[in-house]
Design a protein around this motif. Structure first.
Motif, short mmCIF file in Angstrom:
data_model
loop_
_atom_site.label_atom_id
_atom_site.label_comp_id
_atom_site.label_asym_id
_atom_site.label_seq_id
_atom_site.Cartn_x
_atom_site.Cartn_y
_atom_site.Cartn_z
N LYS A 1 0.83 -1.21 0.00
CA LYS A 1 0.00 0.00 0.00
C LYS A 1 0.86 1.26 0.00
O LYS A 1 0.56 2.23 -0.69
CB LYS A 1 -0.93 -0.01 1.21
CG LYS A 1 -1.94 1.14 1.18
CD LYS A 1 -2.96 1.00 2.28
CE LYS A 1 -4.01 2.09 2.20
NZ LYS A 1 -5.05 1.95 3.24
N ASP A 2 1.96 1.25 0.77
CA ASP A 2 2.87 2.40 0.81
C ASP A 2 3.47 2.68 -0.56
O ASP A 2 3.59 3.84 -0.97
CB ASP A 2 3.98 2.16 1.84
CG ASP A 2 3.49 2.30 3.28
OD1 ASP A 2 2.36 2.78 3.46
OD2 ASP A 2 4.24 1.91 4.19
N THR B 1 0.63 4.23 -2.75
CA THR B 1 0.26 5.60 -2.38
C THR B 1 1.43 6.57 -2.57
O THR B 1 1.23 7.76 -2.78
CB THR B 1 -0.23 5.66 -0.92
OG1 THR B 1 0.77 5.09 -0.06
CG2 THR B 1 -1.52 4.87 -0.77
N HIS C 1 0.97 7.97 -5.67
CA HIS C 1 -0.35 8.59 -5.80
C HIS C 1 -1.22 7.84 -6.81
O HIS C 1 -1.90 8.46 -7.64
CB HIS C 1 -0.21 10.07 -6.21
CG HIS C 1 0.70 10.86 -5.33
ND1 HIS C 1 0.38 11.20 -4.04
CD2 HIS C 1 1.97 11.35 -5.55
CE1 HIS C 1 1.38 11.89 -3.50
NE2 HIS C 1 2.35 11.98 -4.38
N LYS D 1 -4.30 5.06 -7.70
CA LYS D 1 -5.47 4.33 -7.24
C LYS D 1 -5.31 2.88 -7.68
O LYS D 1 -4.52 2.57 -8.58
CB LYS D 1 -6.73 4.94 -7.83
CG LYS D 1 -7.01 6.37 -7.37
CD LYS D 1 -8.28 6.92 -8.00
CE LYS D 1 -8.55 8.34 -7.53
NZ LYS D 1 -9.75 8.91 -8.17
#
Length: 269
Positions: free
Chosen positions: A12-13, A16, A19, A21
């Motif tokens: 997830k890091d 994100t 940036h 989705k």
């Protein structure tokens, strides 16, 4: 702050950080959105070798990094001799007695070089002679005032000359303390929103996290309480049938833990 992160958090890091989705990552890697979402869920779904390699290629990181087997995003290894680490330091880093991730954040902070420079100046005594010269000059001026003008002890100017003398230890303690405070404050700010910034064994943080999930459960506060208890017992509340939930809620309603809880006297809107 945790000693390490999970595979789910790592994936997830990485997403994100760019940036992205889930839909955008799916389009870029040709891995389904549902599979990518499952990889980031609390209960990790097994990642196929093909998808693991595809993600590693996309992020430009070794598979060991994605699997949290290493914290080095660069695949190359550095010889210990190049790092000039003592045996004691190597043993300390391997022992698990300190948080190596936090140590890395401290050492890579932009002000850490300043902290080390000031520390080295003090340890090596580089400025010692300057402090001695300055204090000697002030003492000489003080003695001159005393001998020529015979100033009384309470004289403000004389007291000022005395107060201006600086102890080397006090000076460097103040300087390094300010820099150290700035580093710690910056790192704390960076992690203030981390739910897992407390140690892994923090029962309080785990309970807060579980409670937040339970509050999202639809229904009465009895449903919330039952869902929270299921979490503590490692029972997946969402997988229970309607009949099983009803039976469990009737049992929970009789427990002192629920009767004494504020939840028993509240109604959800």
């Amino acid at each position: 702050m945790k000693q390490g992160i999970t595979i789910q958090e790592q994936l997830k890091d990485l997403r994100t950080e760019r940036h992205l989705k889930l839909e955008e990552l799916a389009a870029a890697t040709k891995i389904s959105k549902s599979a990518l979402g499952n990889y980031e869920n609390d209960e990790l779904k097994e990642i196929s070798h093909k998808n693991l390699v595809e993600l590693a290629k996309f992020y430009g990181a070794p598979t060991d990094y994605l699997l949290c087997l290493t914290e080095n995003r660069s695949p190359q290894n550095t010889e210990l001799t190049e790092l000039h680490l003592s045996n004691d330091m190597v043993e300390l880093l391997k022992s698990g007695r300190i948080n190596n991730r936090l140590l890395c954040e401290i050492a890579t902070h932009e002000d850490f070089v300043t902290l080390m420079t000031d520390t080295e100046i003090y340890v090596d005594g580089v400025a010692t002679s300057h402090f001695k010269d300055f204090n000697s000059l002030l003492e000489e001026l003080r003695e001159k005032v005393l001998s020529e003008y015979q100033t009384v002890e309470e004289d403000t100017a004389l007291k000022a000359l005395e107060a201006m003398q600086i102890r080397e230890e006090d000076y460097f303690c103040q300087v390094t303390h300010r820099t150290w405070d700035a580093i710690l404050h910056a790192i704390r700010e960076a992690h203030k929103d981390d739910m897992d910034s407390a140690p892994d064994g923090s029962n309080a943080m785990k309970l807060i996290k579980d409670a937040k999930k339970a509050l999202a459960v639809p229904g009465s506060y009895l449903d919330v309480f039952t869902a929270l208890m299921c979490k503590q017992l490692q029972i997946r509340y969402e997988k229970l049938t309607g009949r099983e939930r009803t039976v469990l809620k009737n049992v929970m309603k009789k427990t002192p833990a629920y009767k004494d809880s504020p939840l028993s006297r509240m109604k959800r809107r």
